[in-house]
Design an enzyme around this catalytic site. Sequence first.
Site, mmCIF file in Angstrom:
data_model
loop_
_atom_site.group_PDB
_atom_site.id
_atom_site.type_symbol
_atom_site.label_atom_id
_atom_site.label_comp_id
_atom_site.label_asym_id
_atom_site.label_seq_id
_atom_site.Cartn_x
_atom_site.Cartn_y
_atom_site.Cartn_z
ATOM 1 N N LYS A 109 0.834 -1.204 0.000
ATOM 2 C CA LYS A 109 0.000 0.000 0.000
ATOM 3 C C LYS A 109 0.876 1.265 0.000
ATOM 4 O O LYS A 109 0.582 2.240 -0.682
ATOM 5 C CB LYS A 109 -0.878 -0.028 1.257
ATOM 6 C CG LYS A 109 -1.925 1.028 1.344
ATOM 7 C CD LYS A 109 -2.754 0.747 2.585
ATOM 8 C CE LYS A 109 -3.857 1.748 2.779
ATOM 9 N NZ LYS A 109 -4.725 1.365 3.910
ATOM 10 N N TYR A 142 -5.260 -5.171 -5.474
ATOM 11 C CA TYR A 142 -5.597 -4.031 -6.339
ATOM 12 C C TYR A 142 -7.064 -3.631 -6.181
ATOM 13 O O TYR A 142 -7.387 -2.438 -6.174
ATOM 14 C CB TYR A 142 -5.305 -4.351 -7.808
ATOM 15 C CG TYR A 142 -3.843 -4.590 -8.108
ATOM 16 C CD1 TYR A 142 -2.861 -3.730 -7.605
ATOM 17 C CD2 TYR A 142 -3.419 -5.663 -8.888
ATOM 18 C CE1 TYR A 142 -1.514 -3.944 -7.874
ATOM 19 C CE2 TYR A 142 -2.079 -5.882 -9.156
ATOM 20 C CZ TYR A 142 -1.138 -5.026 -8.654
ATOM 21 O OH TYR A 142 0.192 -5.237 -8.916
#
Length: 172
Positions: A109, A142
């Site tokens: 992230k 994702y």
Amino acid sequence: MTVNIKLCTLEDLQTLQEVSIETFYDTFKDQNSPENMNTYLEKAFNLKQLEKELSNKGSQYYFVYFQNEVAGYLKVNIGDAQSEEMGDDSLEIERIYIKKSFQKHGLGKYLLNKAMDIAMEYNKKKIWLGVWEKNENAIAFYNKMGFVQTGAHSFYMGDEEQIDYIMTKTLD
Ligand SMILES: CC(C)(COP(=O)(O)OP(=O)(O)OC[C@H]1O[C@@H](n2cnc3c(N)ncnc32)[C@H](O)[C@@H]1OP(=O)(O)O)[C@@H](O)C(=O)NCCC(=O)NCCS
């Protein structure tokens, strides 16, 4: 927890090769033949190829460090450096890899947020990437990060044609 990020230069060539091979091999070894794996590793991560990519003005490589150890890396492309013609308002994440022992600690992230910062800095409207249809972990990651599937393209792993989903995130 100390997390740092660094833009790679030609001095990082050797380390880049090591982390690229280790993470690619660990991610895909169970679902691909050793022959196709070796062919791909040699083609994609030989020093000449990586040197060319590091020298490309449209590409940037970053290392992410966890407690001063390289834990993974990111490669982004803009303009003609993108691996598909996606136009000038987009940025491609070509590679985002975290070493196995560092996964699920927020580092993916962190690198994805870095890619978003770069995209915004260059006034891009969207971020896109290609992900193997069988890479369920990455697809889940994702999706969590707000990407949606917008297409597909072929990708060659040695002599095997595989399908990559194209996933895109629009920046507001
Ligand atoms: C995919 C990858 C980059 C994700 O990085 P990571 O550091 O493991 O993921 P993070 O810890 O940053 O997770 C970020 C968020 O995604 C979620 N997530 C990560 N992996 C997930 C999975 N497999 N399923 C569901 N959610 C997932 C996390 O729960 C987290 O959610 P939160 O923000 O609510 O806490 C990493 O696992 C990796 O390098 N995998 C192998 C290489 C690879 O496949 N690269 C992509 C090639 S296209």
